[in-house]
Design a protein around this motif. Structure first.
Motif, PDB file in Angstrom:
ATOM      1  N   GLU A 916      60.052  46.124  48.764  1.00 56.10           N
ATOM      2  CA  GLU A 916      59.000  45.177  49.139  1.00 56.10           C
ATOM      3  C   GLU A 916      57.634  45.683  48.657  1.00 56.10           C
ATOM      4  O   GLU A 916      56.831  44.928  48.098  1.00 56.10           O
ATOM      5  N   THR A 917      57.381  46.979  48.858  1.00 58.96           N
ATOM      6  CA  THR A 917      56.120  47.565  48.384  1.00 58.96           C
ATOM      7  C   THR A 917      56.044  47.539  46.866  1.00 58.96           C
ATOM      8  O   THR A 917      55.015  47.166  46.277  1.00 58.96           O
ATOM      9  N   ARG A 920      55.318  44.072  45.602  1.00 61.39           N
ATOM     10  CA  ARG A 920      53.930  43.677  45.859  1.00 61.39           C
ATOM     11  C   ARG A 920      52.983  44.327  44.856  1.00 61.39           C
ATOM     12  O   ARG A 920      52.037  43.699  44.374  1.00 61.39           O
ATOM     13  N   THR A 950      57.227  38.142  45.467  1.00 58.98           N
ATOM     14  CA  THR A 950      56.156  38.421  46.425  1.00 58.98           C
ATOM     15  C   THR A 950      55.252  37.188  46.521  1.00 58.98           C
ATOM     16  O   THR A 950      55.263  36.314  45.640  1.00 58.98           O
ATOM     17  N   ARG A 952      52.110  36.973  45.959  1.00 64.68           N
ATOM     18  CA  ARG A 952      51.236  36.910  44.800  1.00 64.68           C
ATOM     19  C   ARG A 952      51.991  36.419  43.579  1.00 64.68           C
ATOM     20  O   ARG A 952      51.476  35.613  42.786  1.00 64.68           O
ATOM     21  N   HIS A 983      52.222  40.880  36.568  1.00 66.98           N
ATOM     22  CA  HIS A 983      52.935  39.970  37.463  1.00 66.98           C
ATOM     23  C   HIS A 983      53.884  39.051  36.678  1.00 66.98           C
ATOM     24  O   HIS A 983      55.021  38.815  37.089  1.00 66.98           O
TER      25      HIS A 983
END
Length: 1010
Positions: A916-917, A920, A950, A952, A983
């Motif tokens: 998860e980190t 992100r 995520t 974002r 991203h």
């Protein structure tokens, strides 16, 4: 595209910054899905980009199936050829599609006379005889036209042209472009007026461009443009200057096209942008001059600019030349004093210059050149004697009070007039003025100019000027401007030049400034403690204020060399003496040093209390320099305490205050900006790192630019950005030139090389950093070495599983060496009397854990409980530090240990949190590591539902699906283009898509878009 379109040639430069104007022009010209007749008159000064915009309009029209006809008016003066642009249009049409022109001439014979072949000297008449009369008479029916019936009247030409365009438009819409109408002959203007007034039934659009700066009061087109603007069918558009950001983009694009692979520095780009003032043509010409290694105006540009001057009478030219000697702007009273004309003659000359668009009124009592390059061109055209005479006249006027001007203006005129004494006094005053308004860079230049003037033997004994005092002011200005190395060089030169003749107190003053420059500049050849020790010995017993200041700087120099107890002693002495003498600034300086030393010596809460008091004192006294330092030191104390989020706030305040003081690169403010970026990286706000470190619209000192870039490089390493390695290798000599810079880059280099399976280069980077820092700081080891050793240990461990027995043995040996160095470095902190804070404890714990991991993966017998406990404590330590990226990396490695021990559920919980980190942050190397850890595990139902994006990434994906570019997405989400790129790469990888279009399609199919 229609088969009979006249194809436009390629333009060498891109269309930049004109998206809105192009859209407006296309709408007004009716170039769109529903073509309609229209007329547009486009104005703008020379070089602003009219031609480029019209070229793009023509291309868009061609792509939409329009026929594009282009004609130009030329500067033939009184010999202009009637209807020239229309002759050009029909000539090009005949050359490209003769059958189309033949059909037009059969139905509208009048346009035959507009074809170029019929307008040459000696061309045959209708009956095979030479056409009689002048060219003008041949076309519009002049002498003899009524007698022999051969000539054509103006009405025939007008009617034939209109009919021909209507006939063409029956085939497909027609766009007529007439460029440079300021040079149009009367007949061309008349036919345009006729076409505008009459309009068209079929889609015929006419766009006429002209130079607005050529339309002086008596220019014949001026009344025409006013007349056309009143017509209901005509729209009028004025093309303004490009914003600086778009000129910057244009310059970089043009340079990239002409010099691929050779980047311009931001300083070079900014200088071109400054001089171009939004004019695209000027920007390209200046770029060309730069690429040819000279900064003068190109000859063709200078000639273009001077054409206007040549059209004035001698009296007006003289006034313009006098104005050019003043610079870009000049006050009326100064010009009157210098010009030597009567009021009436001066007014007449100024009116002529204004009507010629050379000068423009500025405020109520000044004039300015319409463009700075015009002023440059006129000034460069002056003869040497003319320049000297004019500058001397300005000096006389300013000194005599016959006009108002700044000290900087007086200094410039005095230097150019060879009036060195006046230039000296004015340069010092100009430097003082610049410091008052927050311009240390400009102040340093003025002070250094004054020092150069003082080197003249005739001025060496100038009674009102102290060389030592002036050298200190120049050096302090350089330090405030972010150039401590230049300040140090200036001070060393001054000390060497004066030798033993320098008084003790004066030598001490110079040594103290040199010590400050050395502490800020990381110069390994200078030991600031040696300098302040010598200064303390030189200060006499009667110079008590100087002694208090010397003690305060000496305390800082002791702290700089990790002599903390001595730092306390001297700072306390400085504080006591300063308070006794009422030296408020020195007292605040010493109190700030003492406040920070509380944290260093183990009492951080007391440090916060003292520094908070100092901050209030500085604010109450209005001492913004002391306030900037106090904020910076509060941030440093909180950083050492592991309270990173709070530290960010103080760093931001320090950075903002420094910018408000117009000293963004002064030591503590610039340092706070860098540390703000470091703090943002640590807490996982990587988008903020991109914003804080972005210098694309600034010209920072080289070291500051490199330091800020080094923080971005850490983010690039965390994200696995492939551009990171290229940046690293291109800047290797730069980052090995400074200790702090080497540390910042070192961690990124170890991870970038290690993740690329280039372990030898990772180790070499580590060794280079250690050598650089120990030499620069004159220490055997440094605290950041623990973190760097740990990172390299981690890369050795990751490589261990890929190597055979022989390779693993070598890794173990190197790992043992790193552990020994790291442990000794950590122990040294306690030896010098400094406690280890949360960050030091986290990296120290991680160092041991990575060493155990290396042994485990190399096949050594490692107690499993020790291995597990080491990584559990590492995770906890980084959680206390609130460093999410390192928490996630540690969770991944703990999960690998747990999975090996058969605890699948616990391992999966850890990898899920780490993933998860990583998602992100866009940390691709960590995601790859987690995939390896999870390999063979049974995915949960959530994992099987599809890729997890995520929040974002969902935002970015939605904008990608709308067809937005990375730059557009960055502006909408207030993040950097580089962050958007990362991203997008993550999204493509997760979706298994080969491109943006496929990613959008897959996202819609899987319900990932709202």
């Amino acid at each position: 595209m229609m088969e009979d379109v006249v194809v436009l040639g390629a333009m060498k430069t891109p269309l930049v910054g004109r998206g809105d104007e192009l859209a407006q022009l296309m709408a007004l010209a009716g170039v769109g899905s529903d073509p309609t007749p229209a007329a547009v008159v486009l104005g703008g000064e020379a070089g602003v980009g009219k031609t480029r915009l019209l070229h793009e309009l023509g291309h868009r029209a061609e792509e939409a199936g329009w026929q594009v006809l282009i004609g130009h008016c030329l500067d033939f003066g009184e010999s202009a050829l009637s209807y020239l642009p229309f002759s050009e249009m029909f000539g090009r049409l005949g050359a490209a599609r003769p059958e189309v022109l033949a059909a037009l001439t059969r139905s509208t014979p009048a346009i035959t006379r507009l074809q170029p072949g019929q307008r040459l000297l000696g061309a045959q008449g209708d009956e095979g005889e030479p056409a009689s009369g002048t060219l003008e008479q041949q076309v519009i029916g002049g002498r003899g036209s009524d007698q022999d019936g051969v000539g054509l009247g103006r009405g025939d030409i007008f009617e034939g042209t209109h009919a021909a365009l209507e006939q063409l438009a029956e085939r497909a819409p027609v766009l007529v472009i007439v460029e440079d109408a300021h040079w149009a002959d009367r007949s061309t203007c008349d036919i345009l007026s006729s076409l505008f007034a009459r309009g068209f039934q079929h889609p015929v659009s006419i766009v006429v461009s002209y130079r607005s700066d050529d339309l002086h009061r008596r220019h014949p087109l001026r009344a025409r443009v006013t007349e056309w603007a009143r017509m209901s069918r005509v729209s009028r558009v004025n093309l303004s200057h490009l914003p600086d950001r778009d000129v910057r983009t244009l310059v970089r694009a043009a340079h990239g096209a002409s010099r691929p692979g050779q980047a311009l520095s931001e300083r070079e780009v900014q200088e071109i942008v400054r001089r171009a003032e939004g004019n695209a043509f000027f920007a390209e010409e200046l770029l060309g001059a730069h690429e040819l290694d000279h900064g003068d105006l190109p000859a063709d540009l200078a000639d273009l600019l001077l054409v206007r001057l040549d059209r004035l009478d001698e009296q007006a030219r003289g006034v313009v030349r006098a104005a050019a000697a003043a610079g870009r702007r000049v006050a009326h009273d100064l010009l009157a004093s210098v010009g030597g004309l009567s009021d009436g003659a001066l007014n007449d000359a100024l009116r002529a210059a204004v009507e010629a668009n050379i000068l423009v009124p500025w405020g109520d009592s000044s004039y300015a050149f319409r463009h700075a390059l015009l002023a440059e061109a006129v000034y460069d055209d002056l003869l040497p004697g003319e320049r000297t005479r004019l500058h001397a006249a300005y000096v006389s006027a300013l000194v005599g009070g016959r006009g108002n001007g700044s000290a900087a203006e007086l200094a410039r005129h005095a230097r150019a007039a060879q009036d060195r004494e006046t230039a000296l006094v004015a340069s010092i005053e100009a430097g003082d003025d610049a410091m008052k308004v927050g311009g240390p860079e400009e102040a340093a230049r003025h002070y250094q100019t004054a020092l150069e003037l003082l080197a003249d033997p005739a001025l060496a004994d100038h009674a009102d000027t102290s060389v030592v005092h002036l050298t200190r002011r120049a050096s302090e200005a350089l330090i405030d401007a972010g150039h401590p190395q230049r300040a140090a060089a200036l001070l060393r030169d001054s000390l060497a030049a004066h030798g033993p003749d320098l008084a003790d107190d004066d030598r001490a003053k110079l040594l103290l400034v040199l010590a400050r420059a050395a502490m800020f500049g990381d110069d390994p050849s200078v030991n600031p403690l040696d300098l302040t020790t010598t200064a303390l010995d030189l200060v006499g017993p009667d110079a008590r204020p100087l002694r208090a200041h010397t003690l305060a700087v000496h305390a800082r120099a002791n702290v700089d060399r990790s002599r903390f107890a001595e730092g306390v002693t001297f700072a306390q002495q400085a504080l006591t003496l300063a308070e006794e003498l009422g030296l408020e600034r020195t007292a605040v300086d010493a109190a700030t040093t003492l406040g920070r030393l509380n944290e260093v010596l183990g009492d951080p809460e007391e440090s916060l209390r003292v520094l908070s008091d100092v901050l209030e004192q500085a604010r109450a006294a209005g001492d913004t320099a002391a306030e900037t330092r106090a904020l910076h030191q509060l941030g440093g104390t909180l950083m050492e305490m592991g309270r990173i989020t709070q530290a960010r706030g103080y760093y931001r305040q320090s950075m903002d205050l420094s910018e408000r003081r117009s000293r963004p690169w002064a030591p503590y403010g610039a340092d706070a900006r860098i540390l703000s970026g470091v703090a943002a990286y640590m807490v996982g706000d990587w988008d903020e790192v991109d914003l804080v470190t972005d210098t694309s619209h600034e010209v920072p000192p080289p070291l500051m630019a490199s330091l800020l870039a080094s923080i971005r490089l850490q983010v690039a390493a965390g994200r696995g950005d492939p551009s990171g390695l290229a940046t690293l290798e291109a800047t290797r000599t730069e980052w090995l030139a400074d200790g702090w810079l080497a540390i910042n880059v070192g961690g990124a280099a170890i991870d970038l090389y290690g993740d690329a399976d280039r372990l030898e280069e990772a180790e070499r980077a580590y060794q280079d950093v250690v050598s650089t820092v120990t030499a620069a700081w004159q220490v055997p080891a440094f605290q950041a070495q623990v973190r760097l050793s740990t990172l390299l240990l981690g890369q050795l461990a990751s490589a261990a599983s890929r190597l055979g027995a022989g390779g693993r043995a070598d890794l173990l040996r190197r790992g043992d060496e790193l552990l020994t160095v790291g442990e000794k470095t950590a122990q040294r902190r306690s030896v010098v009397g400094r406690d280890v804070g949360p960050e030091g404890r986290a990296w120290g714990q991680r160092m041991g854990a990575e060493h155990l991991r290396l042994r485990w993966l190399a096949g050594q017998d490692v107690p499993q409980q020790d291995l597990r406990r080491a990584w559990e404590e590492t995770v906890q330590a980084f959680e206390v530090l609130e460093h999410p990226f390192e928490v996630a990396r540690s969770q991944s490695r703990l999960a690998a240990v747990l999975r090996a021990q058969g605890e699948q559920a616990a391992a999966h919980e850890l990898t899920a949190a780490a993933r998860e980190t990583a998602e992100r942050l866009g940390a691709l190397p960590l995601l790859a590591e987690l995939a390896t850890v999870d390999r063979g595990a049974t995915p949960s139902s959530d994992d099987q539902a599809g890729p997890v994006l995520t929040p974002r990434e969902r935002e970015v994906l939605a904008l990608v699906a709308e067809g937005r570019t990375n730059g557009q997405i960055a502006r909408q989400l207030f993040i950097s283009t580089k962050t958007v790129s990362v991203h997008v790469s993550n999204i493509l990888a997760k979706l298994g898509a080969s491109g943006r279009t496929e990613a959008a399609a897959l996202a819609r199919r899987q319900g990932l878009l709202d």
